[in-house]
Design a protein around this motif. Sequence first.
Motif, PDB file in Angstrom:
ATOM      1  N   VAL A 171       1.996 -11.474  -2.455  1.00 35.03           N
ATOM      2  CA  VAL A 171       2.366 -10.149  -2.945  1.00 35.03           C
ATOM      3  C   VAL A 171       2.199  -9.108  -1.838  1.00 35.03           C
ATOM      4  CG1 VAL A 171       1.741  -8.294  -4.539  1.00 35.03           C
ATOM      5  CG2 VAL A 171       1.890 -10.642  -5.363  1.00 35.03           C
ATOM      6  N   VAL A 172       1.115  -9.216  -1.065  1.00 36.40           N
ATOM      7  CA  VAL A 172       0.915  -8.293   0.055  1.00 36.40           C
ATOM      8  C   VAL A 172       2.094  -8.347   1.016  1.00 36.40           C
ATOM      9  CG1 VAL A 172      -0.452  -7.861   2.135  1.00 36.40           C
ATOM     10  CG2 VAL A 172      -1.599  -8.237  -0.042  1.00 36.40           C
ATOM     11  N   ALA A 173       2.492  -9.566   1.384  1.00 38.24           N
ATOM     12  CA  ALA A 173       3.609  -9.710   2.315  1.00 38.24           C
ATOM     13  C   ALA A 173       4.872  -9.065   1.762  1.00 38.24           C
ATOM     14  CB  ALA A 173       3.844 -11.193   2.611  1.00 38.24           C
ATOM     15  N   ASP A 174       5.145  -9.290   0.484  1.00 40.77           N
ATOM     16  CA  ASP A 174       6.345  -8.714  -0.131  1.00 40.77           C
ATOM     17  C   ASP A 174       6.250  -7.194  -0.211  1.00 40.77           C
ATOM     18  OD1 ASP A 174       7.315 -11.274  -0.429  1.00 40.77           O
ATOM     19  OD2 ASP A 174       6.832 -11.420  -2.563  1.00 40.77           O
ATOM     20  N   ALA A 175       5.072  -6.689  -0.605  1.00 38.77           N
ATOM     21  CA  ALA A 175       4.908  -5.240  -0.781  1.00 38.77           C
ATOM     22  C   ALA A 175       5.059  -4.509   0.546  1.00 38.77           C
ATOM     23  CB  ALA A 175       3.549  -4.943  -1.404  1.00 38.77           C
ATOM     24  N   VAL A 176       4.454  -5.036   1.585  1.00 37.94           N
ATOM     25  CA  VAL A 176       4.542  -4.366   2.889  1.00 37.94           C
ATOM     26  C   VAL A 176       5.954  -4.442   3.448  1.00 37.94           C
ATOM     27  CG1 VAL A 176       3.722  -4.435   5.278  1.00 37.94           C
ATOM     28  CG2 VAL A 176       2.088  -4.601   3.399  1.00 37.94           C
ATOM     29  N   GLN A 177       6.647  -5.550   3.212  1.00 29.68           N
ATOM     30  CA  GLN A 177       8.036  -5.625   3.651  1.00 29.68           C
ATOM     31  C   GLN A 177       8.901  -4.598   2.914  1.00 29.68           C
ATOM     32  OE1 GLN A 177       9.836  -7.305   6.109  1.00 29.68           O
ATOM     33  NE2 GLN A 177       7.704  -7.445   6.803  1.00 29.68           N
ATOM     34  N   LEU A 178       8.617  -4.384   1.647  1.00 27.28           N
ATOM     35  CA  LEU A 178       9.336  -3.352   0.907  1.00 27.28           C
ATOM     36  C   LEU A 178       9.047  -1.969   1.485  1.00 27.28           C
ATOM     37  CD1 LEU A 178       8.849  -4.671  -2.741  1.00 27.28           C
ATOM     38  CD2 LEU A 178      11.026  -4.481  -1.509  1.00 27.28           C
ATOM     39  N   GLU A 179       7.788  -1.738   1.865  1.00 31.44           N
ATOM     40  CA  GLU A 179       7.469  -0.449   2.482  1.00 31.44           C
ATOM     41  C   GLU A 179       8.188  -0.287   3.815  1.00 31.44           C
ATOM     42  OE1 GLU A 179       3.727   2.389   3.840  1.00 31.44           O
ATOM     43  OE2 GLU A 179       3.377   0.256   3.473  1.00 31.44           O
ATOM     44  N   VAL A 180       8.265  -1.358   4.603  1.00 31.71           N
ATOM     45  CA  VAL A 180       9.003  -1.302   5.870  1.00 31.71           C
ATOM     46  C   VAL A 180      10.466  -0.922   5.607  1.00 31.71           C
ATOM     47  CG1 VAL A 180       9.887  -2.700   7.775  1.00 31.71           C
ATOM     48  CG2 VAL A 180       7.485  -2.889   7.102  1.00 31.71           C
ATOM     49  N   GLN A 181      11.064  -1.545   4.589  1.00 34.04           N
ATOM     50  CA  GLN A 181      12.443  -1.214   4.252  1.00 34.04           C
ATOM     51  C   GLN A 181      12.572   0.237   3.807  1.00 34.04           C
ATOM     52  OE1 GLN A 181      14.579  -4.200   1.802  1.00 34.04           O
ATOM     53  NE2 GLN A 181      12.769  -5.500   2.092  1.00 34.04           N
ATOM     54  N   ALA A 182      11.620   0.700   3.003  1.00 36.42           N
ATOM     55  CA  ALA A 182      11.673   2.074   2.514  1.00 36.42           C
ATOM     56  C   ALA A 182      11.520   3.073   3.651  1.00 36.42           C
ATOM     57  CB  ALA A 182      10.581   2.294   1.470  1.00 36.42           C
ATOM     58  N   CYS A 183      10.712   2.724   4.624  1.00 38.00           N
ATOM     59  CA  CYS A 183      10.467   3.624   5.752  1.00 38.00           C
ATOM     60  C   CYS A 183      11.636   3.627   6.729  1.00 38.00           C
ATOM     61  CB  CYS A 183       9.189   3.205   6.465  1.00 38.00           C
ATOM     62  SG  CYS A 183       8.613   4.359   7.727  1.00 38.00           S
ATOM     63  N   GLY A 184      12.298   2.486   6.891  1.00 36.55           N
ATOM     64  CA  GLY A 184      13.445   2.405   7.782  1.00 36.55           C
ATOM     65  C   GLY A 184      13.064   2.578   9.240  1.00 36.55           C
ATOM     66  N   GLY A 185      13.981   3.137  10.020  1.00 32.62           N
ATOM     67  CA  GLY A 185      13.754   3.290  11.451  1.00 32.62           C
ATOM     68  C   GLY A 185      12.571   4.166  11.780  1.00 32.62           C
TER      69      GLY A 185
END
Length: 374
Positions: free
Chosen positions: A312-326
């Motif tokens: 879940v941590v891996a998925d959640a942080v990847q979602l945050e990376v996507q939300a943050c973008g460049g």
Amino acid sequence: MNAATTGAPAIAPEAGFAVWLDENAEAIDTSPQPAAAVLPQLGRAGLLRVGVPAALGGAGGTTVDAVESIAAVARHSLAAAFVFWGQRAFIEYLLQSENEALRTRWLPPLLAGEHAGATGLSNAMKYLSAIEPLQMNARPLDGTPTRFALNGALPWITNLRREGFVVAAAFDRSDGAPPAIFAVPHDAPGVRRSDDLDLIALRASNTAALELENVVLDDGWLIAADARAFLVRARPAFLGLQCGMSIGLARRALEAVRASSPAVRAALEDDATSAAQRLDVLTRRLYDGMTSGAFVAAPAASFEVRIGLAEVVADAVQLEVQACGGRGYLRTSGAEANSGVARRAREAAFVPIVTPSLVQLKNQLAAHRRSNAA
């Protein structure tokens, strides 16, 4: 699940400490310079007392409340939560030990954050699961089981604070008695702490190697005379407290997704909702297993929760990376910077390798399934 659902006493960091964590989180992760300040800050905030009986100087509550406290700190800094875990795990060993004199002597400075407690029992937990042999040895002196010469080395221990520490470690007995767990003080002759390990993150966690050469201690330093029996009882708390880091980090990443723009939220909503639901289910399973004692008899169930939380941590942080973008690749400071997403990506990379690692736990689960099938 939040602190309110557990009935926990004063779990969230008080406002001043939370601000300090946010202001120093990057430095705590990337530099050893703040290492001396982390533990005293945890002590002054009163978080080390959560889940410790009031009669022993604590704030009351349960070990589940201590997990929530670690999760609350991990929302701000996984490195600080890692130090918190090491300290709180050692405190838990003293709470479960039959050595009342050792507990009476060491609990006050540990609860105040004045002295560091380190859990050198990762090797022992792997020994308990038949992953590796014990790396430390205790040899009785004078022909009696009251004084021992301790030898061995452990390559990775957190919270070996240079200002002073006491570390729990498990030792094979050369006289054929069951392995035992000792508390080893930093200033005993023959105790050698290495320089801090050159980690890529969590650099203010006082993580180093430890070597013992003919360290002489008496049985007043025994946490447990029978390491295996003690570890079976202590393992649910060891893993549960560790899981607090994953819970807090996942919560913070998902909060960042919810705080993103409407268009980003709409694109990520299904995945974020799924991750949040899995996080809540796993957290409840963890707390139910710890509270009921089920994890003592069925450790595989706790392994599954630990693995699930890491995923879940891996998925959640990847979602945050996507939300943050460049923006997440900018090194600038201020409100327009990445707001910690790059740090949380580094923190998430650490979760699968905390001992016992996910690979080790998955191997144990596979062995468990093969045994059941046979």
